[in-house]
Design a protein around this motif. Sequence first.
Motif, PDB file in Angstrom:
ATOM      1  N   ARG A 110       0.833  -1.206   0.000  1.00  0.00           N
ATOM      2  CA  ARG A 110       0.000   0.000   0.000  1.00  0.00           C
ATOM      3  C   ARG A 110       0.870   1.259   0.000  1.00  0.00           C
ATOM      4  NH1 ARG A 110      -5.254   1.519   1.428  1.00  0.00           N
ATOM      5  NH2 ARG A 110      -5.459   3.723   0.867  1.00  0.00           N
ATOM      6  N   ARG A 111       1.977   1.203   0.709  1.00  0.00           N
ATOM      7  CA  ARG A 111       2.878   2.355   0.754  1.00  0.00           C
ATOM      8  C   ARG A 111       3.458   2.629  -0.629  1.00  0.00           C
ATOM      9  NH1 ARG A 111       3.726   7.257   2.366  1.00  0.00           N
ATOM     10  NH2 ARG A 111       5.883   7.785   2.851  1.00  0.00           N
ATOM     11  N   ARG A 112       3.805   1.591  -1.359  1.00  0.00           N
ATOM     12  CA  ARG A 112       4.328   1.766  -2.716  1.00  0.00           C
ATOM     13  C   ARG A 112       3.273   2.404  -3.627  1.00  0.00           C
ATOM     14  NH1 ARG A 112       6.631  -3.215  -1.464  1.00  0.00           N
ATOM     15  NH2 ARG A 112       5.069  -4.418  -2.626  1.00  0.00           N
ATOM     16  N   GLU A 113       2.025   1.992  -3.458  1.00  0.00           N
ATOM     17  CA  GLU A 113       0.946   2.597  -4.244  1.00  0.00           C
ATOM     18  C   GLU A 113       0.830   4.089  -3.936  1.00  0.00           C
ATOM     19  OE1 GLU A 113      -2.716   0.585  -3.671  1.00  0.00           O
ATOM     20  OE2 GLU A 113      -1.974  -1.370  -4.332  1.00  0.00           O
ATOM     21  N   ASP A 114       0.876   4.434  -2.649  1.00  0.00           N
ATOM     22  CA  ASP A 114       0.765   5.836  -2.249  1.00  0.00           C
ATOM     23  C   ASP A 114       1.895   6.674  -2.842  1.00  0.00           C
ATOM     24  OD1 ASP A 114      -1.477   5.180  -0.804  1.00  0.00           O
ATOM     25  OD2 ASP A 114      -0.429   5.093   1.137  1.00  0.00           O
ATOM     26  N   LEU A 115       3.090   6.065  -2.935  1.00  0.00           N
ATOM     27  CA  LEU A 115       4.259   6.777  -3.468  1.00  0.00           C
ATOM     28  C   LEU A 115       4.345   6.672  -4.996  1.00  0.00           C
ATOM     29  CD1 LEU A 115       6.933   5.688  -0.820  1.00  0.00           C
ATOM     30  CD2 LEU A 115       5.878   7.944  -1.038  1.00  0.00           C
ATOM     31  N   GLU A 116       3.407   5.959  -5.597  1.00  0.00           N
ATOM     32  CA  GLU A 116       3.378   5.757  -7.047  1.00  0.00           C
ATOM     33  C   GLU A 116       4.676   5.115  -7.547  1.00  0.00           C
ATOM     34  OE1 GLU A 116       2.429   9.545  -8.761  1.00  0.00           O
ATOM     35  OE2 GLU A 116       0.340   9.480  -8.101  1.00  0.00           O
ATOM     36  N   ASP A 118       5.605   1.860  -9.031  1.00  0.00           N
ATOM     37  CA  ASP A 118       5.122   0.602  -9.594  1.00  0.00           C
ATOM     38  C   ASP A 118       6.287  -0.345  -9.861  1.00  0.00           C
ATOM     39  OD1 ASP A 118       6.356   1.563 -11.914  1.00  0.00           O
ATOM     40  OD2 ASP A 118       4.478   2.256 -12.788  1.00  0.00           O
ATOM     41  N   ARG A 159       9.908   9.007  -1.607  1.00  0.00           N
ATOM     42  CA  ARG A 159      10.167   8.064  -2.698  1.00  0.00           C
ATOM     43  C   ARG A 159      11.623   7.598  -2.708  1.00  0.00           C
ATOM     44  NH1 ARG A 159       6.948   7.815  -7.487  1.00  0.00           N
ATOM     45  NH2 ARG A 159       8.883   7.853  -8.708  1.00  0.00           N
ATOM     46  N   HIS A 162      12.332   5.128   0.092  1.00  0.00           N
ATOM     47  CA  HIS A 162      11.674   3.842  -0.133  1.00  0.00           C
ATOM     48  C   HIS A 162      12.387   3.041  -1.216  1.00  0.00           C
ATOM     49  CE1 HIS A 162       8.143   1.253   0.556  1.00  0.00           C
ATOM     50  NE2 HIS A 162       8.403   0.846  -0.687  1.00  0.00           N
TER      51      HIS A 162
END
Length: 388
Positions: A110-116, A118, A159, A162
Amino acid sequence: MESSTESIGRAEILRRRAASHGLGTRPASLDGPAGAVDRLFALQGQDLPGALWSLGLRSGASLPEVMAAFDDGTLVRSWPFRGTLHMLRAADVHWILKLTAERTLRSAARRREDLELDDGTLEQARKLTERALAGGNRLGRRDLLLLFESAGISTAGQRGYHLLWHLSISGTTVLGPMEGKEQLFVLLDDWVTRRRDLSGPEALGELVRRYLTGRSPATAADIAWWSKLPLTSIRSGIAEVSGELEEVEYCGTVHWQLRTGTPPAAGREHFRRETAHLLPGFDEYLLGYQDRSAALEPEHAPLTVPGNNGVFKPTLVLRGRVAGLWSRKASRAGTALTVQPFSPVSDRDWNAVGRAAARYGQYLGTPVTVQRRLATARPGHPGAAPAP
Protein backbone atom coordinates in the motif's frame (compact mmCIF):
# COMPACT_ATOMS: atom_id res chain seq x y z
CA MET A 1 1.88 -31.98 39.87
CA GLU A 2 3.79 -28.82 40.73
CA SER A 3 5.57 -26.99 37.93
CA SER A 4 9.35 -27.10 38.05
CA THR A 5 9.62 -23.81 36.15
CA GLU A 6 11.74 -21.32 38.06
CA SER A 7 9.98 -18.11 39.04
CA ILE A 8 12.10 -14.93 39.08
CA GLY A 9 11.52 -11.33 40.11
CA ARG A 10 12.29 -8.02 38.50
CA ALA A 11 15.81 -7.61 39.82
CA GLU A 12 16.76 -11.09 38.61
CA ILE A 13 15.32 -10.78 35.10
CA LEU A 14 17.13 -7.46 34.69
CA ARG A 15 20.38 -9.01 35.93
CA ARG A 16 20.05 -11.89 33.47
CA ARG A 17 19.11 -9.65 30.57
CA ALA A 18 21.99 -7.27 31.24
CA ALA A 19 24.39 -10.20 31.29
CA SER A 20 22.96 -11.52 28.01
CA HIS A 21 23.41 -8.09 26.46
CA GLY A 22 27.00 -7.87 27.65
CA LEU A 23 26.01 -4.98 29.93
CA GLY A 24 25.85 -6.65 33.33
CA THR A 25 29.60 -6.97 33.37
CA ARG A 26 32.48 -5.16 31.75
CA PRO A 27 34.28 -7.30 29.17
CA ALA A 28 38.05 -7.28 29.38
CA SER A 29 38.19 -9.13 26.10
CA LEU A 30 35.70 -10.10 23.43
CA ASP A 31 36.12 -10.81 19.76
CA GLY A 32 35.76 -7.10 19.07
CA PRO A 33 32.67 -5.58 17.47
CA ALA A 34 31.99 -8.84 15.60
CA GLY A 35 31.79 -10.65 18.94
CA ALA A 36 29.23 -8.13 20.18
CA VAL A 37 27.13 -8.71 17.06
CA ASP A 38 27.45 -12.48 17.50
CA ARG A 39 25.98 -12.00 20.98
CA LEU A 40 23.12 -9.72 19.88
CA PHE A 41 22.53 -11.24 16.40
CA ALA A 42 21.33 -7.89 14.99
CA LEU A 43 21.18 -4.44 16.57
CA GLN A 44 18.82 -1.68 15.53
CA GLY A 45 20.89 0.83 13.60
CA GLN A 46 18.99 3.71 12.01
CA ASP A 47 20.98 6.20 14.13
CA LEU A 48 24.47 5.31 12.92
CA PRO A 49 26.56 7.11 15.60
CA GLY A 50 24.44 5.57 18.35
CA ALA A 51 24.51 2.14 16.74
CA LEU A 52 28.30 2.21 16.55
CA TRP A 53 28.45 3.12 20.26
CA SER A 54 26.18 0.13 21.03
CA LEU A 55 28.95 -2.08 19.60
CA GLY A 56 31.76 -0.18 21.30
CA LEU A 57 29.98 -0.37 24.65
CA ARG A 58 29.58 -4.14 24.44
CA SER A 59 33.00 -4.95 23.02
CA GLY A 60 35.36 -2.42 24.55
CA ALA A 61 36.39 -1.43 21.00
CA SER A 62 37.16 2.14 19.95
CA LEU A 63 35.17 3.97 17.28
CA PRO A 64 37.86 3.37 14.60
CA GLU A 65 37.90 -0.34 15.49
CA VAL A 66 34.12 -0.56 15.16
CA MET A 67 34.15 1.22 11.80
CA ALA A 68 36.92 -1.09 10.58
CA ALA A 69 34.59 -4.08 11.03
CA PHE A 70 32.33 -2.57 8.35
CA ASP A 71 35.21 -1.62 6.07
CA ASP A 72 36.58 -5.17 6.02
CA GLY A 73 33.18 -6.70 5.23
CA THR A 74 32.62 -8.44 8.55
CA LEU A 75 29.58 -6.33 9.48
CA VAL A 76 26.92 -4.57 7.40
CA ARG A 77 23.70 -2.64 7.82
CA SER A 78 20.45 -3.58 6.13
CA TRP A 79 16.69 -3.71 6.79
CA PRO A 80 16.21 -7.38 7.77
CA PHE A 81 13.75 -7.03 10.68
CA ARG A 82 10.60 -4.89 10.99
CA GLY A 83 11.65 -2.98 7.87
CA THR A 84 14.13 -1.13 10.09
CA LEU A 85 17.88 -0.68 9.73
CA HIS A 86 19.97 -3.15 11.74
CA MET A 87 23.65 -3.99 12.06
CA LEU A 88 24.46 -7.67 11.59
CA ARG A 89 27.05 -10.15 10.38
CA ALA A 90 27.47 -9.96 6.63
CA ALA A 91 27.33 -13.76 6.39
CA ASP A 92 23.82 -13.75 7.91
CA VAL A 93 22.13 -11.30 5.52
CA HIS A 94 21.05 -13.74 2.80
CA TRP A 95 19.35 -16.35 4.96
CA ILE A 96 17.63 -13.73 7.11
CA LEU A 97 16.23 -11.92 4.08
CA LYS A 98 15.04 -15.27 2.73
CA LEU A 99 13.10 -15.63 5.99
CA THR A 100 11.72 -12.10 6.35
CA ALA A 101 11.89 -10.10 3.09
CA GLU A 102 8.77 -11.40 1.34
CA ARG A 103 6.59 -10.63 4.33
CA THR A 104 8.13 -7.16 4.76
CA LEU A 105 7.73 -6.24 1.09
CA ARG A 106 4.15 -7.51 1.04
CA SER A 107 3.29 -5.33 4.03
CA ALA A 108 4.59 -2.26 2.16
CA ALA A 109 2.42 -2.75 -0.96
CA ARG A 110 0.00 0.00 0.00
CA ARG A 111 2.88 2.36 0.75
CA ARG A 112 4.33 1.77 -2.72
CA GLU A 113 0.95 2.60 -4.24
CA ASP A 114 0.76 5.84 -2.25
CA LEU A 115 4.26 6.78 -3.47
CA GLU A 116 3.38 5.76 -7.05
CA LEU A 117 6.27 3.31 -7.21
CA ASP A 118 5.12 0.60 -9.59
CA ASP A 119 7.01 -2.58 -10.52
CA GLY A 120 8.46 -0.97 -13.64
CA THR A 121 9.95 1.92 -11.66
CA LEU A 122 11.40 -0.42 -9.05
CA GLU A 123 12.97 -2.60 -11.75
CA GLN A 124 14.43 0.45 -13.50
CA ALA A 125 15.99 1.59 -10.21
CA ARG A 126 17.41 -1.88 -9.62
CA LYS A 127 19.07 -2.04 -13.06
CA LEU A 128 20.52 1.47 -12.65
CA THR A 129 21.92 0.52 -9.26
CA GLU A 130 23.44 -2.74 -10.47
CA ARG A 131 25.21 -0.97 -13.33
CA ALA A 132 26.48 1.86 -11.11
CA LEU A 133 27.81 -0.45 -8.38
CA ALA A 134 29.19 -3.19 -10.64
CA GLY A 135 32.87 -4.04 -10.33
CA GLY A 136 33.09 -3.22 -6.63
CA ASN A 137 31.92 0.39 -6.92
CA ARG A 138 30.32 2.05 -3.90
CA LEU A 139 28.03 5.07 -3.63
CA GLY A 140 26.51 7.15 -0.87
CA ARG A 141 22.84 7.84 -0.48
CA ARG A 142 22.96 11.25 -2.16
CA ASP A 143 24.79 9.92 -5.23
CA LEU A 144 22.33 7.04 -5.66
CA LEU A 145 19.38 9.40 -5.45
CA LEU A 146 21.00 11.71 -8.01
CA LEU A 147 21.45 8.67 -10.26
CA PHE A 148 17.71 7.94 -10.06
CA GLU A 149 16.79 11.57 -10.70
CA SER A 150 19.05 11.75 -13.77
CA ALA A 151 17.16 8.77 -15.21
CA GLY A 152 13.79 10.44 -14.66
CA ILE A 153 12.86 8.65 -11.41
CA SER A 154 11.59 11.22 -8.91
CA THR A 155 12.97 10.87 -5.38
CA ALA A 156 10.75 13.60 -3.92
CA GLY A 157 9.23 13.16 -0.49
CA GLN A 158 9.73 9.61 0.77
CA ARG A 159 10.17 8.06 -2.70
CA GLY A 160 13.97 8.15 -2.53
CA TYR A 161 14.18 6.53 0.88
CA HIS A 162 11.67 3.84 -0.13
CA LEU A 163 13.67 3.01 -3.26
CA LEU A 164 16.86 2.51 -1.21
CA TRP A 165 14.90 0.50 1.36
CA HIS A 166 13.34 -1.71 -1.31
CA LEU A 167 16.66 -2.38 -3.04
CA SER A 168 18.20 -3.65 0.18
CA ILE A 169 15.26 -5.74 1.39
CA SER A 170 14.92 -7.35 -2.04
CA GLY A 171 18.60 -8.36 -1.92
CA THR A 172 20.25 -6.00 -4.39
CA THR A 173 22.25 -3.72 -2.06
CA VAL A 174 23.62 -3.51 1.43
CA LEU A 175 25.30 -0.77 3.45
CA GLY A 176 28.94 -1.77 3.79
CA PRO A 177 32.15 0.32 4.01
CA MET A 178 32.47 3.75 5.58
CA GLU A 179 33.53 7.01 3.97
CA GLY A 180 34.03 9.54 6.72
CA LYS A 181 30.79 9.60 8.70
CA GLU A 182 28.75 8.05 5.90
CA GLN A 183 28.17 4.38 5.11
CA LEU A 184 28.17 3.46 1.42
CA PHE A 185 25.90 1.20 -0.61
CA VAL A 186 27.43 -1.80 -2.37
CA LEU A 187 25.97 -4.77 -4.22
CA LEU A 188 25.05 -7.44 -1.69
CA ASP A 189 26.21 -10.44 -3.71
CA ASP A 190 29.52 -8.78 -4.62
CA TRP A 191 30.29 -7.52 -1.10
CA VAL A 192 29.21 -10.62 0.83
CA THR A 193 31.11 -13.50 -0.72
CA ARG A 194 30.86 -15.84 2.28
CA ARG A 195 27.32 -16.52 3.39
CA ARG A 196 25.38 -18.98 5.51
CA ASP A 197 22.62 -20.93 3.80
CA LEU A 198 19.75 -21.71 6.17
CA SER A 199 16.05 -22.21 5.49
CA GLY A 200 12.87 -23.67 6.94
CA PRO A 201 12.88 -25.00 10.53
CA GLU A 202 16.68 -24.70 10.76
CA ALA A 203 16.52 -20.97 10.00
CA LEU A 204 13.71 -20.40 12.53
CA GLY A 205 15.64 -22.30 15.17
CA GLU A 206 18.78 -20.27 14.47
CA LEU A 207 16.81 -17.03 14.75
CA VAL A 208 15.40 -18.02 18.13
CA ARG A 209 18.80 -19.22 19.39
CA ARG A 210 20.60 -16.09 18.29
CA TYR A 211 17.93 -13.73 19.62
CA LEU A 212 17.96 -15.39 23.04
CA THR A 213 21.76 -15.47 23.21
CA GLY A 214 21.74 -11.68 23.52
CA ARG A 215 18.36 -10.92 25.10
CA SER A 216 17.16 -13.74 27.35
CA PRO A 217 15.02 -14.18 29.31
CA ALA A 218 12.35 -13.17 26.80
CA THR A 219 8.92 -14.31 25.68
CA ALA A 220 7.84 -15.81 22.37
CA ALA A 221 5.85 -12.60 21.84
CA ASP A 222 9.05 -10.56 22.27
CA ILE A 223 10.79 -12.59 19.54
CA ALA A 224 7.77 -12.35 17.22
CA TRP A 225 7.56 -8.57 17.67
CA TRP A 226 11.31 -8.11 17.15
CA SER A 227 11.50 -10.27 14.02
CA LYS A 228 8.03 -9.37 12.67
CA LEU A 229 7.43 -13.07 12.02
CA PRO A 230 4.18 -14.83 12.98
CA LEU A 231 3.98 -16.18 16.51
CA THR A 232 3.37 -19.65 15.07
CA SER A 233 6.73 -19.46 13.26
CA ILE A 234 8.50 -18.39 16.45
CA ARG A 235 6.94 -21.27 18.36
CA SER A 236 8.22 -23.62 15.65
CA GLY A 237 11.68 -22.12 16.08
CA ILE A 238 11.51 -22.61 19.84
CA ALA A 239 10.55 -26.25 19.32
CA GLU A 240 13.47 -26.67 16.89
CA VAL A 241 16.02 -25.67 19.57
CA SER A 242 14.05 -26.72 22.66
CA GLY A 243 16.90 -28.89 23.91
CA GLU A 244 19.03 -25.76 24.30
CA LEU A 245 16.38 -23.74 26.13
CA GLU A 246 14.71 -23.62 29.50
CA GLU A 247 11.66 -21.82 30.83
CA VAL A 248 11.52 -19.27 33.62
CA GLU A 249 8.43 -17.45 34.85
CA TYR A 250 8.30 -13.70 35.31
CA CYS A 251 5.08 -11.87 36.23
CA GLY A 252 3.09 -15.01 35.48
CA THR A 253 4.40 -15.31 31.91
CA VAL A 254 6.73 -17.94 30.46
CA HIS A 255 10.08 -16.55 29.38
CA TRP A 256 12.78 -18.47 27.52
CA GLN A 257 16.51 -18.48 28.10
CA LEU A 258 19.50 -20.55 27.07
CA ARG A 259 20.12 -23.44 29.44
CA THR A 260 22.24 -22.52 32.44
CA GLY A 261 25.88 -23.36 31.92
CA THR A 262 26.00 -22.43 28.24
CA PRO A 263 26.47 -18.64 28.27
CA PRO A 264 27.65 -16.95 25.08
CA ALA A 265 31.42 -16.94 24.61
CA ALA A 266 31.90 -19.11 27.72
CA GLY A 267 35.47 -19.18 28.90
CA ARG A 268 36.60 -16.27 26.73
CA GLU A 269 35.66 -13.33 28.95
CA HIS A 270 36.91 -11.85 32.20
CA PHE A 271 34.55 -9.44 33.89
CA ARG A 272 34.47 -6.46 36.17
CA ARG A 273 31.05 -5.66 37.53
CA GLU A 274 29.56 -2.35 36.37
CA THR A 275 26.28 -0.83 37.57
CA ALA A 276 25.90 2.23 35.30
CA HIS A 277 25.65 2.38 31.52
CA LEU A 278 25.12 5.24 29.09
CA LEU A 279 23.09 3.64 26.31
CA PRO A 280 22.52 5.33 22.95
CA GLY A 281 19.04 5.95 21.65
CA PHE A 282 17.43 2.90 20.02
CA ASP A 283 19.66 0.51 21.97
CA GLU A 284 18.54 -3.13 21.96
CA TYR A 285 18.31 -3.13 25.76
CA LEU A 286 14.95 -1.41 25.29
CA LEU A 287 14.21 -1.93 21.58
CA GLY A 288 14.81 -5.67 21.82
CA TYR A 289 11.49 -6.42 23.55
CA GLN A 290 7.81 -5.89 22.94
CA ASP A 291 7.26 -5.53 26.70
CA ARG A 292 9.82 -3.09 28.17
CA SER A 293 8.18 -2.65 31.56
CA ALA A 294 10.83 -4.57 33.49
CA ALA A 295 13.49 -1.95 32.67
CA LEU A 296 11.33 1.14 32.06
CA GLU A 297 8.78 2.53 34.52
CA PRO A 298 5.50 3.60 32.84
CA GLU A 299 5.88 7.19 34.09
CA HIS A 300 9.34 7.41 32.52
CA ALA A 301 8.28 6.15 29.09
CA PRO A 302 7.02 9.60 27.92
CA LEU A 303 10.41 11.06 28.86
CA THR A 304 12.33 8.33 27.07
CA VAL A 305 10.13 8.40 23.93
CA PRO A 306 8.56 11.89 23.94
CA GLY A 307 5.14 11.94 22.35
CA ASN A 308 5.41 8.17 21.78
CA ASN A 309 6.86 9.07 18.37
CA GLY A 310 9.17 6.07 18.09
CA VAL A 311 12.33 8.13 18.66
CA PHE A 312 14.17 6.80 21.72
CA LYS A 313 16.48 9.15 23.61
CA PRO A 314 19.88 8.04 24.98
CA THR A 315 19.31 6.58 28.44
CA LEU A 316 21.14 6.23 31.73
CA VAL A 317 20.75 2.70 33.10
CA LEU A 318 21.48 1.97 36.77
CA ARG A 319 21.40 -1.66 37.96
CA GLY A 320 19.36 -2.66 34.94
CA ARG A 321 16.68 0.03 35.18
CA VAL A 322 16.34 3.07 32.95
CA ALA A 323 17.12 5.83 35.44
CA GLY A 324 17.54 8.96 33.32
CA LEU A 325 18.61 10.55 30.07
CA TRP A 326 21.86 11.92 28.70
CA SER A 327 23.08 13.98 25.80
CA ARG A 328 26.44 15.03 24.42
CA LYS A 329 28.04 18.08 22.84
CA ALA A 330 31.36 17.80 21.04
CA SER A 331 33.93 20.59 20.78
CA ARG A 332 37.63 20.94 20.04
CA ALA A 333 38.33 20.55 23.75
CA GLY A 334 36.50 17.23 24.01
CA THR A 335 33.00 15.90 24.63
CA ALA A 336 30.67 17.28 27.30
CA LEU A 337 27.99 14.91 28.58
CA THR A 338 24.85 16.15 30.32
CA VAL A 339 23.31 13.45 32.51
CA GLN A 340 19.81 14.00 33.86
CA PRO A 341 18.37 11.32 36.19
CA PHE A 342 14.67 10.78 36.75
CA SER A 343 15.15 10.86 40.52
CA PRO A 344 17.98 11.82 42.91
CA VAL A 345 21.15 9.75 42.48
CA SER A 346 23.58 8.80 45.25
CA ASP A 347 27.25 9.74 45.20
CA ARG A 348 28.09 6.09 44.67
CA ASP A 349 25.90 5.97 41.57
CA TRP A 350 27.37 9.24 40.27
CA ASN A 351 30.81 7.64 40.59
CA ALA A 352 29.54 4.73 38.49
CA VAL A 353 28.20 7.23 35.94
CA GLY A 354 31.65 8.81 35.85
CA ARG A 355 33.20 5.44 34.99
CA ALA A 356 30.58 4.93 32.26
CA ALA A 357 31.43 8.35 30.84
CA ALA A 358 35.12 7.48 30.89
CA ARG A 359 34.39 4.35 28.85
CA TYR A 360 32.57 6.51 26.33
CA GLY A 361 35.55 8.84 26.16
CA GLN A 362 37.89 5.91 25.54
CA TYR A 363 35.61 4.78 22.72
CA LEU A 364 35.61 8.25 21.14
CA GLY A 365 39.28 8.88 21.86
CA THR A 366 38.49 12.26 23.40
CA PRO A 367 38.36 13.80 26.89
CA VAL A 368 34.89 13.64 28.42
CA THR A 369 33.34 15.79 31.12
CA VAL A 370 30.03 15.18 32.92
CA GLN A 371 27.52 17.85 33.83
CA ARG A 372 24.87 16.80 36.35
CA ARG A 373 21.31 18.03 35.85
CA LEU A 374 18.48 18.13 38.35
CA ALA A 375 16.31 15.02 38.51
CA THR A 376 13.50 15.00 35.97
CA ALA A 377 9.93 14.87 37.24
CA ARG A 378 7.05 13.47 35.23
CA PRO A 379 6.02 15.64 32.24
CA GLY A 380 3.89 18.50 33.47
CA HIS A 381 4.68 17.69 37.13
CA PRO A 382 5.62 20.72 39.29
CA GLY A 383 9.40 21.06 39.45
CA ALA A 384 10.08 19.17 36.28
CA ALA A 385 13.44 20.14 34.81
CA PRO A 386 13.68 20.84 31.06
CA ALA A 387 14.73 17.83 29.05
CA PRO A 388 18.26 17.92 27.62
